[in-house]
Design an enzyme around this catalytic site. Structure first.
Site, PDB file in Angstrom:
ATOM      1  N   SER A 229       0.831  -1.201   0.000  1.00 28.60           N
ATOM      2  CA  SER A 229       0.000   0.000   0.000  1.00 28.60           C
ATOM      3  C   SER A 229       0.873   1.261   0.000  1.00 28.60           C
ATOM      4  O   SER A 229       1.671   1.446  -0.908  1.00 28.60           O
ATOM      5  CB  SER A 229      -0.958  -0.056   1.201  1.00 28.60           C
ATOM      6  OG  SER A 229      -2.022   0.843   1.045  1.00 28.60           O
TER       7      SER A 229
ATOM      8  N   HIS B 190      -7.453  -5.949   0.717  1.00 23.60           N
ATOM      9  CA  HIS B 190      -6.279  -5.073   0.682  1.00 23.60           C
ATOM     10  C   HIS B 190      -5.155  -5.574   1.594  1.00 23.60           C
ATOM     11  O   HIS B 190      -3.988  -5.403   1.292  1.00 23.60           O
ATOM     12  CB  HIS B 190      -6.699  -3.652   1.066  1.00 23.60           C
ATOM     13  CG  HIS B 190      -5.615  -2.635   0.919  1.00 23.60           C
ATOM     14  ND1 HIS B 190      -4.877  -2.493  -0.249  1.00 23.60           N
ATOM     15  CD2 HIS B 190      -5.113  -1.708   1.788  1.00 23.60           C
ATOM     16  CE1 HIS B 190      -3.986  -1.518  -0.093  1.00 23.60           C
ATOM     17  NE2 HIS B 190      -4.100  -1.033   1.133  1.00 23.60           N
TER      18      HIS B 190
END
Length: 254
Positions: free
Chosen positions: A85, A235
């Site tokens: 990320s 995620h």
């Protein structure tokens, strides 16, 4: 200038791991130990996160220079670089800036494009905590629950709450700086930048962060790259499917 805090495990070719926004090196401890069977693993806290220094300033250029200073401090010639990320954005920018320092690059669930702000509710929740009134972990958790209904995210954020002194809780991250510099988190990789080394993009099957539309942009910046889907994961793919995540990274590095 201060050097980023890290935990170093194992021996061999260095593998540097960069956590995401609101994260810290501790999030990678379990996978880090497994990687340390074959590599010298550096679990790094980025500025304003974990046990690293706090600063009023944050952007990806600064984060890259922090990492470069760290790499030079430990005299690492070339390293494998893995970022998730926000950490993936740092890793990408580092690789296009200092390609000679990166043997192979792994980017977990983030693309080089710009992202719209989408952590506002989390920032609101974290800022609603007042540690002079909320003096137990349970009270902090109750405040977060008023804003956030995702159990995984609540537990992830609570990992950052620690006893600063007797009876005094605090966040490990620098919430004020992260709130003020939040717009920087979504910034794209600068145009016309390129890393020609081998690159692996791992996307969470259930995550919206890397889409079909991102393929062309990824190929433009990273011509020697491939995109692999980690099944049954969103995620936080490394936490949700650590088995596949580990085997994809391990076989790519071999």
């Amino acid at each position: 200038m201060e050097i980023l805090h890290s935990t170093i495990l194992g021996t061999g070719q260095p593998l540097l791991i960069l956590h995401g926004f609101f994260g810290m090196s501790d999030n990678w401890k379990t996978l880090g130990k497994k990687f340390a069977e074959n590599y010298e693993v550096h679990l790094i806290d980025q500025r304003n996160h974990g046990r690293s220094f706090h600063s009023d300033d944050f952007d990806y250029e600064l984060a890259v220079e922090d990492l470069h200073r760290y790499i030079n401090h430990y005299k690492l010639k070339t390293s494998y670089l893995l970022g998730h990320s926000m950490g993936g954005k740092v890793a990408m920018l580092y690789a296009v800036t200092y390609p000679e320092k990166v043997a192979k690059l792994i980017v977990a669930d983030i693309s080089p494009r710009a992202y719209e702000p989408h952590h506002q509710l989390i920032l609101e929740a974290l800022n609603a905590v007042n540690f002079s009134i909320h003096t137990t972990r349970k009270q902090v958790e109750d405040v977060l629950r008023m804003y956030i209904d995702n159990e995984g995210i609540i537990q992830f954020l609570l990992k950052n709450v620690y006893w600063k002194s007797k009876g005094q809780l605090a966040y490990r991250f620098n919430l004020q700086s992260l709130t003020e510099n939040y717009d920087e988190i979504g910034a794209p990789l600068p145009p016309f930048t390129q890393f020609e080394g081998e690159t692996l993009f791992l996307k969470g099957e259930l995550s919206p962060y890397i889409t079909e539309k991102d393929s062309a942009l990824i190929a433009a910046h990273f011509p020697n790259s491939k995109i692999v889907t980690v099944k049954n994961s969103g995620h936080w793919l490394h936490a949700e499917n650590p088995t596949q995540f580990y085997s994809e990274v391990d076989s790519f590095l071999k």
